[in-house]
Every structure is written in structure tokens, then in C-alpha cells.
Scaffold this motif. Structure first.
Motif, PDB file in Angstrom:
ATOM      1  N   LEU A   1     -18.849  -4.557  51.804  1.00 39.56           N
ATOM      2  CA  LEU A   1     -18.706  -5.150  50.401  1.00 39.56           C
ATOM      3  C   LEU A   1     -19.647  -4.596  49.497  1.00 39.56           C
ATOM      4  CD1 LEU A   1     -17.852  -8.635  51.915  1.00 39.56           C
ATOM      5  CD2 LEU A   1     -16.380  -7.141  50.613  1.00 39.56           C
ATOM      6  N   ASN A   2     -21.219  -4.520  49.815  1.00 37.96           N
ATOM      7  CA  ASN A   2     -22.225  -4.041  48.928  1.00 37.96           C
ATOM      8  C   ASN A   2     -21.890  -2.546  48.724  1.00 37.96           C
ATOM      9  OD1 ASN A   2     -22.860  -6.806  49.054  1.00 37.96           O
ATOM     10  ND2 ASN A   2     -24.827  -6.365  50.391  1.00 37.96           N
ATOM     11  N   ARG A   3     -22.507  -2.245  47.672  1.00 31.97           N
ATOM     12  CA  ARG A   3     -22.575  -0.612  47.197  1.00 31.97           C
ATOM     13  C   ARG A   3     -23.454  -0.657  46.125  1.00 31.97           C
ATOM     14  NH1 ARG A   3     -16.591  -0.159  44.445  1.00 31.97           N
ATOM     15  NH2 ARG A   3     -17.384  -0.834  42.390  1.00 31.97           N
TER      16      ARG A   3
ATOM     17  N   VAL B   1     -23.704  -6.385  45.028  1.00 33.82           N
ATOM     18  CA  VAL B   1     -24.300  -7.277  46.257  1.00 33.82           C
ATOM     19  C   VAL B   1     -23.462  -8.659  46.126  1.00 33.82           C
ATOM     20  CG1 VAL B   1     -26.512  -8.202  47.028  1.00 33.82           C
ATOM     21  CG2 VAL B   1     -26.415  -5.960  45.721  1.00 33.82           C
ATOM     22  N   VAL B   2     -23.226  -8.827  47.485  1.00 33.08           N
ATOM     23  CA  VAL B   2     -22.725 -10.125  47.541  1.00 33.08           C
ATOM     24  C   VAL B   2     -23.616 -11.389  47.700  1.00 33.08           C
ATOM     25  CG1 VAL B   2     -21.300 -11.538  49.224  1.00 33.08           C
ATOM     26  CG2 VAL B   2     -20.727  -9.084  48.939  1.00 33.08           C
ATOM     27  N   ASP B   3     -23.335 -12.405  46.973  1.00 33.58           N
ATOM     28  CA  ASP B   3     -24.100 -13.553  46.912  1.00 33.58           C
ATOM     29  C   ASP B   3     -23.508 -14.291  48.089  1.00 33.58           C
ATOM     30  OD1 ASP B   3     -25.122 -16.265  46.714  1.00 33.58           O
ATOM     31  OD2 ASP B   3     -25.708 -15.736  44.606  1.00 33.58           O
ATOM     32  N   VAL B   4     -24.106 -14.243  49.357  1.00 32.51           N
ATOM     33  CA  VAL B   4     -23.629 -15.047  50.541  1.00 32.51           C
ATOM     34  C   VAL B   4     -23.460 -16.393  50.390  1.00 32.51           C
ATOM     35  CG1 VAL B   4     -23.609 -15.464  53.026  1.00 32.51           C
ATOM     36  CG2 VAL B   4     -24.155 -13.177  51.999  1.00 32.51           C
ATOM     37  N   ALA B   5     -24.481 -16.996  49.972  1.00 26.85           N
ATOM     38  CA  ALA B   5     -24.492 -18.734  49.819  1.00 26.85           C
ATOM     39  C   ALA B   5     -23.349 -19.162  48.804  1.00 26.85           C
ATOM     40  CB  ALA B   5     -25.798 -19.203  49.408  1.00 26.85           C
ATOM     41  N   LYS B   6     -23.469 -18.427  47.634  1.00 26.90           N
ATOM     42  CA  LYS B   6     -22.187 -18.854  46.823  1.00 26.90           C
ATOM     43  C   LYS B   6     -20.730 -18.512  47.221  1.00 26.90           C
ATOM     44  CE  LYS B   6     -25.252 -18.963  42.616  1.00 26.90           C
ATOM     45  NZ  LYS B   6     -25.621 -18.153  41.273  1.00 26.90           N
ATOM     46  N   SER B   7     -20.706 -17.544  47.640  1.00 23.96           N
ATOM     47  CA  SER B   7     -19.243 -16.899  48.198  1.00 23.96           C
ATOM     48  C   SER B   7     -18.712 -17.900  49.283  1.00 23.96           C
ATOM     49  CB  SER B   7     -19.521 -15.524  48.795  1.00 23.96           C
ATOM     50  OG  SER B   7     -19.694 -14.649  47.824  1.00 23.96           O
ATOM     51  N   VAL B   8     -19.575 -18.235  50.104  1.00 25.04           N
ATOM     52  CA  VAL B   8     -19.356 -19.397  51.224  1.00 25.04           C
ATOM     53  C   VAL B   8     -18.742 -20.706  50.592  1.00 25.04           C
ATOM     54  CG1 VAL B   8     -19.998 -20.942  53.141  1.00 25.04           C
ATOM     55  CG2 VAL B   8     -20.809 -18.475  53.062  1.00 25.04           C
ATOM     56  N   ASP B   9     -19.409 -21.133  49.467  1.00 23.80           N
ATOM     57  CA  ASP B   9     -19.039 -22.203  48.795  1.00 23.80           C
ATOM     58  C   ASP B   9     -17.648 -21.915  48.007  1.00 23.80           C
ATOM     59  OD1 ASP B   9     -21.126 -23.607  49.456  1.00 23.80           O
ATOM     60  OD2 ASP B   9     -22.237 -23.307  47.719  1.00 23.80           O
ATOM     61  N   THR B  10     -17.418 -20.811  47.602  1.00 22.27           N
ATOM     62  CA  THR B  10     -16.337 -20.603  46.875  1.00 22.27           C
ATOM     63  C   THR B  10     -15.178 -20.477  47.710  1.00 22.27           C
ATOM     64  OG1 THR B  10     -17.466 -19.270  45.158  1.00 22.27           O
ATOM     65  CG2 THR B  10     -15.261 -18.411  45.535  1.00 22.27           C
ATOM     66  N   ILE B  11     -15.228 -19.949  48.990  1.00 20.21           N
ATOM     67  CA  ILE B  11     -14.121 -19.935  49.949  1.00 20.21           C
ATOM     68  C   ILE B  11     -13.801 -21.160  50.445  1.00 20.21           C
ATOM     69  CG2 ILE B  11     -13.639 -19.020  52.496  1.00 20.21           C
ATOM     70  CD1 ILE B  11     -15.692 -16.626  52.027  1.00 20.21           C
ATOM     71  N   ASP B  12     -15.186 -21.796  50.722  1.00 18.05           N
ATOM     72  CA  ASP B  12     -14.508 -23.344  51.009  1.00 18.05           C
ATOM     73  C   ASP B  12     -13.730 -24.251  49.897  1.00 18.05           C
ATOM     74  OD1 ASP B  12     -15.169 -25.549  53.141  1.00 18.05           O
ATOM     75  OD2 ASP B  12     -16.107 -26.460  51.392  1.00 18.05           O
ATOM     76  N   GLU B  13     -14.279 -24.006  48.787  1.00 18.80           N
ATOM     77  CA  GLU B  13     -13.570 -24.651  47.532  1.00 18.80           C
ATOM     78  C   GLU B  13     -12.094 -24.340  47.589  1.00 18.80           C
ATOM     79  OE1 GLU B  13     -15.848 -23.971  44.315  1.00 18.80           O
ATOM     80  OE2 GLU B  13     -17.445 -25.195  44.909  1.00 18.80           O
TER      81      GLU B  13
ATOM     82  N   LEU C   1     -15.131 -13.167  45.862  1.00 16.36           N
ATOM     83  CA  LEU C   1     -16.312 -13.664  46.303  1.00 16.36           C
ATOM     84  C   LEU C   1     -17.156 -13.489  45.099  1.00 16.36           C
ATOM     85  CD1 LEU C   1     -16.762 -11.475  49.808  1.00 16.36           C
ATOM     86  CD2 LEU C   1     -15.836 -14.018  49.091  1.00 16.36           C
ATOM     87  N   VAL C   2     -18.332 -14.155  45.042  1.00 15.92           N
ATOM     88  CA  VAL C   2     -19.406 -14.113  44.069  1.00 15.92           C
ATOM     89  C   VAL C   2     -20.475 -13.132  44.572  1.00 15.92           C
ATOM     90  CG1 VAL C   2     -21.122 -15.551  43.059  1.00 15.92           C
ATOM     91  CG2 VAL C   2     -19.029 -16.650  43.771  1.00 15.92           C
ATOM     92  N   ALA C   3     -20.729 -12.202  43.366  1.00 18.09           N
ATOM     93  CA  ALA C   3     -21.734 -10.930  43.717  1.00 18.09           C
ATOM     94  C   ALA C   3     -22.414 -10.798  42.404  1.00 18.09           C
ATOM     95  CB  ALA C   3     -20.766  -9.769  43.976  1.00 18.09           C
ATOM     96  N   GLU C   4     -23.462 -10.200  42.483  1.00 18.73           N
ATOM     97  CA  GLU C   4     -24.428  -9.688  41.489  1.00 18.73           C
ATOM     98  C   GLU C   4     -24.090  -8.313  41.238  1.00 18.73           C
ATOM     99  OE1 GLU C   4     -28.325  -9.934  42.593  1.00 18.73           O
ATOM    100  OE2 GLU C   4     -28.351 -12.197  42.819  1.00 18.73           O
ATOM    101  N   VAL C   5     -23.536  -8.061  39.989  1.00 16.09           N
ATOM    102  CA  VAL C   5     -23.055  -6.772  39.606  1.00 16.09           C
ATOM    103  C   VAL C   5     -24.237  -6.000  38.818  1.00 16.09           C
ATOM    104  CG1 VAL C   5     -21.058  -5.398  38.451  1.00 16.09           C
ATOM    105  CG2 VAL C   5     -20.831  -7.275  39.874  1.00 16.09           C
TER     106      VAL C   5
END
Length: 531
Positions: A147-149, A173-185, A199-203
Motif C-alpha cells: 500500500l505504501n510507496r 503512507v497508510v495511517d493504520v490507526a485511522k484506517s482501522v476506525d474507517t473500516i470499522d465505521e 483507507l486513510v493515508a498521508e500523501v
């Protein structure tokens, strides 16, 4: 008697009424615990089921989703997870309780309305799902590599004399913590087939743009050197180093390191064994010749008037550029670095065709057209290299040349600026001192005659050429030795020896790279310097 007869029918009626009332109460109780028809929890039809039956049906439905695919995506990059990978589960039983109570709770009007609604349409209660935080976190961390590049800067390529812009690419760069919350929601409303979740990421944005790179069109500096007489390994190394630098784009303010670009010097990185300088002698090392690459680039850079941030001369003189116009590479302790000190990107073009290596630097020219620069080398002093004789395991009487000499020099490079052909300024650009390196001869001391061995060692200790050659001639036949194929008292390579000052027999300077002038490189701990 008649009185009792009259009472009995009344008691019978009462008992019958009580029985009917009890059965009615039981029926009502049973009806109240069963979910009405046309009621769903998510996609599960639970009409006619009890609380426990409905709960079991929903749990089975969720369990059966284990292998269903969920697409997790960032921009144009995605991975596929299963519901089991994310630990998807159903934990909220409130929807079952609501389904059971539907049409049976509230006032008379509310109950009536609910029943009438069921006659016309289905009633669907939500099935909120949750993911396992630990499992989902572990899955995302496991797939960060996919996912990251890194951001890819806008680039240039030059084909048939024309520049073509290569589009850049965002870094992710994937923001893992925020992405977990997004998937759950995303599963709070229940399961959706063919789910795709962003997913949530820093671009990070790439350097450059088409507009910026369109400024690159002018030649700022160019330089070439010759290496036609080099050995095959050295030629291969020059071509390899040239290729690694060719096509480089450097943005304003960025620094370029030759070592970081062309290293490591080993076979896996395309390098061959070739001559290199090490502790005042010539040795074979991977990458021999890379210094001619850095030196040629250095001369193009200074003519483009870019900022040189690091440059070192060779330990011994090289003959493919004038003294003090070289740039050595040796591990990380000798590197050539420069900075793009212009306000536009620059592009480095290089080629090596087996006889000539050339570098051209393109950018946006802002210097006046009537202004020109040149660089003039001045030799301040020279040091005679001398001759050195060393013992070898060859037979007494054998003398062979193992290394050519290098004259020691102290030199400086002048930068001369002219405007309209008139010299405007002349300043010292750099200074370099080169060590002298002697011609080395190996003198044989192997013999069955102890007196011959002792005499040869004593002669070598004098380091006097006449004494050594006389001793070799005297003791050659002291003990019968296999006949030599060459005259042991003469230098077998004498006819090929170049004058120590780097000129040929016609007195002309030879600016091509000689095999006796290795182009080298090695690591700092070996003390090996490329020429």
C-alpha cells in the motif's frame, strides 16, 4: 337441593371461562415471543422466529461471510482482505429484541400501524458489524509494503535531441490507526457485497511539475575526456558509471553525490576489476576507472557554474585532465558533490562510447551571452618520483618492472571570466598536491648459492640502480639457473616507458587515459582511490 342444581351450571360456566382465559393468555404469550412475518435483520429473514432462533440465524449469516472479499484502497493502489482477515463479527443483539417487539409494543394505534405497514412492505432492522481491532491492525501492517510507496518526482528523458517529461507520482503512507476506525465505521450499517473501503493515508507530492521542467532547454556546461587506450575492465566501469548518472534531474537547492549514485563497487552492481591507486601503488579493484567519470562530470559542473560542495584531488597525478582539474572517488571519504544553485531544474546527459566519455548539463541559462568562462591549470612544482627496487622470489639475475612512475606535482586551477572577449577576472579555483610514485622493479634473490643471495640483498639495500644491475649480472650464473627469455639486466618494458612528465617521445602531452594510469575506486578502509 334445587339450590345446588342452580349453582352447578354457574360454576361450570366460570370454570370454562377460566380455562378459556388461561389458553388465551398462553397463546398471547407465545405470539408475543415470535417475530412477525416480513421482518428482516439486515439480509436475514427472521419472521416467525423466536429471539434465540433469530440470534442464531444472524450469527450463522455472519459466520458464512468469512471468505467474502473486501477491497481496501488508497488512490490507485489496493489490496483484498477477507471478512475473516479483519475479524468481522456481529455483537449487537438489540436489533433482535426490536424485531420481536415490533407490532407488539406501544399504544394501540402504534401497534395497529406497525401491523398494517407489514401488510404492505418488509421491515428491515440494521445488522451493525464490527471488526477486530487487533486483527485489522495486523493485516494493514502486514500489507504496508503493497500500500505504501515513495513519491516519484517528475523527470525528464531526452530522445532524438528532444526532452520528454515523465509524470511524477504521489507518495503514500497508510495511517493504520485511522484506517482501522474507517473500516470499522463502514460496517456499522451492515454488510455490503463487493465492499470497497478507502483507507486513510498521508500523501506526499512529488517534486517538480511540467511547467518547471519546461524551463530545461539550454546547455549550461559540457566536457569530454578520452579513454581509448584503457583496458577492457576499465572501459566497462566507465560505461557503467556513466549510465548510472545519465538522465539525472536535480531540482533547485538539491545536492548530488557521485558516490551515492554509482556505488557500491562490486560485480553485482556491474563493475569489473581494473587498475586503481592504493597507498602509492597500482592495484586491481572493482570500479577502477570511476574517477574518470567523476572528473569528467566535475569539469562540466564547473563550466555550468554550479556550486561544488565537495571535491578531492587524486593522491597521484592522472593524465586525462590537466593537474588540479580532477575529482577523485574513494569510498565515502572522497566524494564529488555539487548543488543545483540555479532557480530551475537541471538535467545531466552522459554517454561513454568506448573511446570518449562526455557529460552535458542542461538547464535554464541566465548568464549574459557576452560572458564566457575558462579554466587554466598551473603547475607550481614537481617532484621526481625516483626508482625503487624490491626483493622478489624470482631467480637471482632477474629484474622486472612492476610499476611505472608518477611525477609528484603541486598545481592550482584558475577560473578566468571574460566579457566581450576581454578578461574581467582571474581567481584561484582550487589547489591540489599529488604525491610522487616511483618506478618499481622486482629483483630476484632466489638462489641455492647463499653468497649470491647475500650479495643481491646487499645490492638492493643500496637502492642504486647501477650497483643492483651489476650484481645481477655478476651472480646470474653463480649457480646454474634456467635460461632467461629476457635480458635480466635490462628493463623489458623500457621501450614502452612514457616520460615521467606525462609527455610522449615527440614531446606532446598525452591526454588519453593510459592503462598505467588506472581509473579506480575502492572503499575508504582500503585507501584505494580511483583515477
Amino acid at each position: 337441593m334445587k339450590k345446588w342444581i342452580r349453582v352447578l351450571p354457574i360454576l361450570g360456566v366460570a370454570v370454562l371461562a377460566a380455562g378459556i382465559g388461561h389458553q388465551s393468555a398462553l397463546a398471547k404469550k407465545s405470539e408475543d415471543s415470535v417475530i412477525a412475518d416480513r421482518i428482516f435483520i439486515g439480509d436475514v429473514a427472521v419472521g416467525g422466529m423466536t429471539d434465540d432462533e433469530a440470534t442464531a440465524a444472524v450469527e450463522k449469516y455472519v459466520d458464512d461471510l468469512a471468505d467474502e472479499k473486501i477491497t481496501l484502497t488508497i488512490n490507485d493502489v489496493s489490496v483484498e482482505a477477507t471478512a475473516a482477515d479483519l475479524g468481522l463479527s456481529w455483537q449487537d443483539t438489540e436489533s433482535v429484541q426490536n424485531a420481536v417487539a415490533y407490532g407488539k409494543s406501544g399504544n394501540l394505534i402504534a401497534r395497529y400501524k406497525a401491523k398494517k405497514d407489514l401488510e404492505n412492505e418488509d421491515k428491515v432492522f440494521p445488522m451493525p458489524l464490527v471488526v477486530d481491532q487487533e486483527k485489522t491492525t495486523a493485516y494493514l501492517e502486514e500489507h504496508e509494503g503493497e500500500l505504501n510507496r515513495d513519491a516519484v518526482d517528475y523527470g525528464l528523458t531526452r530522445e532524438n535531441g528532444e526532452f520528454k517529461i515523465i509524470e511524477g507520482q504521489d507518495g503514500i503512507v497508510v495511517d493504520v490507526a485511522k484506517s482501522v476506525d474507517t473500516i470499522d465505521e463502514s460496517f456499522q450499517a451492515g454488510w455490503k457485497a463487493d465492499s470497497t473501503i478507502e483507507l486513510v493515508a498521508e500523501v506526499s507530492k512529488p517534486k517538480g511539475s511540467e511547467e518547471e521542467l519546461q524551463k530545461v532547454k539550454d546547455v549550461l556546461g559540457t566536457f569530454s575526456t578520452k579513454y581509448a587506450s584503457s583496458a577492457s575492465g576499465r572501459k566497462a566501469n566507465i560505461a557503467n558509471g556513466s549510465k548510472k548518472i545519465d538522465g539525472t534531474v536535480i531540482y533547485p537547492g538539491d545536492e548530488f553525490s557521485v558516490y551515492q549514485t554509482v556505488a557500491p563497487f562490486n560485480a553485482d552492481n556491474g563493475y569489473k576489476l581494473a587498475g586503481a591507486y592504493e597507498n602509492g601503488t597500482t592495484v586491481d579493484a572493482y570500479g577502477g576507472g570511476i574517477c574518470q567519470v567523476s572528473t569528467t562530470l566535475y569539469n562540466a559542473v564547473i563550466r555550468a557554474e554550479l556550486e561544488v560542495t565537495e571535491r578531492s584531488g587524486h593522491s597521484m597525478i592522472v593524465n586525462y585532465v590537466d593537474p588540479s582539474a580532477d575529482a577523485a572517488i574513494a569510498g565515502e571519504y572522497k566524494d564529488f558533490k555539487f548543488k543545483n544553485s540555479t532557480e530551475a531544474p537541471i538535467y545531466i546527459e552522459s554517454y561513454a562510447n568506448g573511446t570518449t566519455i562526455s557529460f552535458t548539463i542542461y538547464g535554464q541559462e541566465t548568464r549574459p551571452a557576452n560572458r564566457s568562462i575558462s579554466f587554466v591549470s598551473e603547475t607550481l612544482s614537481t617532484t621526481d618520483p625516483g626508482v625503487k627496487f624490491q626483493e622478489s622470489s624470482d631467480a637471482v639475475g632477474t629484474i622486472s618492472k612492476t610499476q611505472s612512475s608518477h611525477v609528484g606535482k603541486s598545481a592550482r586551477l584558475w577560473k578566468v571570466v571574460t566579457v566581450d572577449g576581454v578578461e574581467e577576472s582571474r581567481e584561484v579555483f582550487n589547489k591540489t598536491t599529488y604525491k610522487a610514485s616511483p618506478t618499481i622493479y622486482a629483483v630476484g634473490v632466489s638462489s641455492e648459492n647463499p653468497e649470491a643471495v647475500s650479495a643481491m640483498k646487499a645490492a638492493i639495500a643500496t637502492q642504486d640502480e647501477g650497483t643492483i644491475r651489476a650484481a645481477a649480472a655478476q651472480w646470474k650464473n653463480a649457480v646454474q639457473q634456467p635460461e632467461q627469455t629476457t635480458d635480466p639486466t635490462q628493463d623489458p618494458n623500457a621501450s614502452q616507458t612514457q616520460p615521467a612528465d606525462g609527455t610522449n617521445q615527440a614531446g606532446q602531452t598525452d591526454n588519453s587515459a593510459q592503462q598505467t594510469q588506472p581509473a579506480d575506486n575502492q572503499s575508504a578502509d582500503q585507501g584505494t582511490t580511483a583515477q
